[in-house]
Scaffold this motif. Structure first.
Motif, PDB file in Angstrom:
ATOM      1  N   ALA A  12      -5.771   7.502 -29.804  1.00 21.98           N
ATOM      2  CA  ALA A  12      -5.070   6.995 -28.620  1.00 21.98           C
ATOM      3  C   ALA A  12      -6.062   6.587 -27.536  1.00 21.98           C
ATOM      4  CB  ALA A  12      -4.130   8.061 -28.080  1.00 21.98           C
ATOM      5  N   VAL A  14      -4.538   5.219 -24.527  1.00 23.41           N
ATOM      6  CA  VAL A  14      -3.690   5.821 -23.482  1.00 23.41           C
ATOM      7  C   VAL A  14      -2.966   6.961 -24.203  1.00 23.41           C
ATOM      8  CG1 VAL A  14      -1.800   5.471 -21.853  1.00 23.41           C
ATOM      9  CG2 VAL A  14      -3.473   3.647 -22.241  1.00 23.41           C
ATOM     10  N   LYS A  15      -3.204   8.170 -23.728  1.00 19.11           N
ATOM     11  CA  LYS A  15      -2.876   9.374 -24.513  1.00 19.11           C
ATOM     12  C   LYS A  15      -1.443   9.864 -24.363  1.00 19.11           C
ATOM     13  CE  LYS A  15      -7.320  10.214 -25.421  1.00 19.11           C
ATOM     14  NZ  LYS A  15      -7.845   9.932 -26.758  1.00 19.11           N
ATOM     15  N   TYR A  16      -1.032  10.593 -25.392  1.00 19.08           N
ATOM     16  CA  TYR A  16       0.224  11.349 -25.354  1.00 19.08           C
ATOM     17  C   TYR A  16      -0.144  12.816 -25.098  1.00 19.08           C
ATOM     18  CZ  TYR A  16       3.377  14.314 -28.233  1.00 19.08           C
ATOM     19  OH  TYR A  16       4.156  15.321 -28.723  1.00 19.08           O
ATOM     20  N   SER A  31       2.379   5.782 -25.211  1.00 21.18           N
ATOM     21  CA  SER A  31       0.948   5.857 -25.521  1.00 21.18           C
ATOM     22  C   SER A  31       0.520   4.585 -26.248  1.00 21.18           C
ATOM     23  CB  SER A  31       0.655   7.101 -26.380  1.00 21.18           C
ATOM     24  OG  SER A  31       1.482   7.139 -27.525  1.00 21.18           O
ATOM     25  N   SER A  33      -2.622   3.107 -29.022  1.00 21.45           N
ATOM     26  CA  SER A  33      -3.658   3.624 -29.925  1.00 21.45           C
ATOM     27  C   SER A  33      -4.237   2.543 -30.815  1.00 21.45           C
ATOM     28  CB  SER A  33      -3.043   4.711 -30.811  1.00 21.45           C
ATOM     29  OG  SER A  33      -2.008   4.148 -31.586  1.00 21.45           O
ATOM     30  N   SER A 136       1.896  11.865 -32.490  1.00 15.51           N
ATOM     31  CA  SER A 136       0.941  10.774 -32.689  1.00 15.51           C
ATOM     32  C   SER A 136       1.078  10.132 -34.072  1.00 15.51           C
ATOM     33  CB  SER A 136      -0.486  11.286 -32.484  1.00 15.51           C
ATOM     34  OG  SER A 136      -0.747  12.325 -33.397  1.00 15.51           O
ATOM     35  N   GLN A 205       1.305   7.404 -16.100  1.00 16.47           N
ATOM     36  CA  GLN A 205       1.157   6.885 -17.473  1.00 16.47           C
ATOM     37  C   GLN A 205       1.609   5.427 -17.607  1.00 16.47           C
ATOM     38  OE1 GLN A 205      -1.107   8.614 -19.154  1.00 16.47           O
ATOM     39  NE2 GLN A 205       0.056   8.421 -21.049  1.00 16.47           N
ATOM     40  N   LEU A 209      -0.530   2.298 -19.054  1.00 20.82           N
ATOM     41  CA  LEU A 209      -0.056   1.541 -20.219  1.00 20.82           C
ATOM     42  C   LEU A 209      -0.011   0.049 -19.912  1.00 20.82           C
ATOM     43  CD1 LEU A 209       2.793   3.748 -21.686  1.00 20.82           C
ATOM     44  CD2 LEU A 209       0.782   2.927 -22.908  1.00 20.82           C
ATOM     45  N   ASN A 231      -8.031   7.428 -18.468  1.00 20.24           N
ATOM     46  CA  ASN A 231      -6.868   8.131 -19.012  1.00 20.24           C
ATOM     47  C   ASN A 231      -7.296   9.385 -19.779  1.00 20.24           C
ATOM     48  OD1 ASN A 231      -4.667   8.390 -21.374  1.00 20.24           O
ATOM     49  ND2 ASN A 231      -3.718   7.603 -19.503  1.00 20.24           N
TER      50      ASN A 231
END
Ligand code: PMV
Length: 320
Positions: A12, A14-16, A31, A33, A136, A205, A209, A231
């Motif tokens: 990722a 932009v992370k979860y 998110s 990835s 994910s 977030q 994104l 992020n």
């Protein structure tokens, strides 16, 4: 009744980190990835009505600890009356050490299991099933650069750039091969309950994104680099400020960040990200891949370096 699949992990940008609904494993935010190419999980499943219990071998060894999560995923696909499953999984990279092995494993599982059960599911349906087991994992069903959005009741996942549309190289510095002490599921719940920064993290977030999505659409490497590093460091700030604190880094993790900063100062098109583990993933333009590999190999505490292009989503290899 038998099928073999392959899926690659995804990393990722932009992370979860955090669930809206723990029971349904619904992420609290979207998110974005990249799906890898040369790291993989291959999974063979056979449903056998003569057996009473499921069995799971991972790299040739019994993996009883993972079985309940796998069985729950199979129950959802095949219904509670399904036959017992014989599962063999092979992975060509370290497992449960922050290299997204659960993403490739559950993506491979839903593809093989649905084929072995004779189901005809769309990639989005498979992604939703995989996502209920590991948030994910839903992204590993799709190729290249992938965005996951969270709707009212379920996720939407799609590829936003094919692997060859914007080729990128991902180089992984392995700084530890042992499994992490706390898995991402319980860890993100701890962050939600205890980190004073958790709500702020979630509130920002969508903005991250949007920046990442635009960077992908316009092939803006510098913008993708900036939002990815920011992020990642925000997510780790949430982890560090949880109680008890979640520090997945080791000394070599920090040394790798220094290496990336040095490469950037030399003008190399590179940036880093780090997940729930001590490994550092360095994303670069393909021509910088060799420089990145050499620099990470020379970094103190790095055990191994693996490199991958962007790759395809999870797919069926054999179905009988
Ligand atoms: O899908 P899970 O439960 O393994 O959680 C993944 C969490 C991170 O890897 C840290 C971030 C992400 O978006 O992949």
């Amino acid at each position: 009744m038998r099928a073999t699949s392959q899926a690659q992990p995804n990393i990722a940008l932009v992370k979860y980190w955090g669930k809206r609904d723990v029971a349904g494993n619904l992420p609290a935010a979207g998110s974005l990835s990249v799906t890898l190419d040369s790291l993989w999980t291959r999974m063979k499943i056979e449903f056998d009505g003569t057996r009473k219990t499921d069995t799971l071998l991972v790299n040739g060894e019994e993996a009883a600890g993972m079985l309940p999560r796998v069985a729950r995923c199979l129950d959802e696909l095949g219904g509670p009356g399904r036959a017992a499953a014989v599962i063999e999984s092979d992975c060509n990279f370290p497992i449960a050490a922050g290299l997204a092995s659960s993403a490739s494993s559950f993506a491979a599982l839903v593809v093989a299991a649905s084929a072995a059960l004779g189901l005809t599911s769309t990639p989005l349906q498979l992604a939703r099933s995989a996502g209920r087991a590991s948030g994910s994992a839903a992204r590993s069903l799709f190729p290249g650069i992938v965005e996951l959005q969270v709707g009212e009741n379920d996720i939407e996942v799609a590829s936003i750039s094919r692997p060859d549309a914007w080729p990128l190289t991902v180089t992984v510095a392995v700084t530890e091969t042992a499994a992490k002490k706390i898995g991402s599921g319980p860890a993100m719940n701890l962050s939600k309950q205890t980190s004073p920064f958790y709500q702020e993290w979630l509130a920002r977030q969508d903005a991250d994104l949007q920046i990442a999505r635009t960077a992908v659409a316009t092939r803006d490497f510098a913008s993708l680099a900036a939002v990815t590093e920011h992020n990642c460091l925000k997510m780790h700030s949430v982890m560090w400020s949880s109680r008890p604190s979640l520090v997945y880094w080791n000394a070599a993790t920090l040394s790798c960040l220094e290496t990336v900063r040095r490469l950037q100062a030399d003008g190399a098109p590179v940036f880093f990200t780090i997940d729930a583990g001590p490994q550092v993933k360095v994303i670069s333009e393909p021509h910088a891949g060799e420089t990145v590999t050499k620099a990470l190999h020379a970094t103190s505490g790095v055990i191994d370096v693996m490199q991958s292009a962007l790759g395809d989503g999870a797919r069926l290899l054999v179905s009988q």
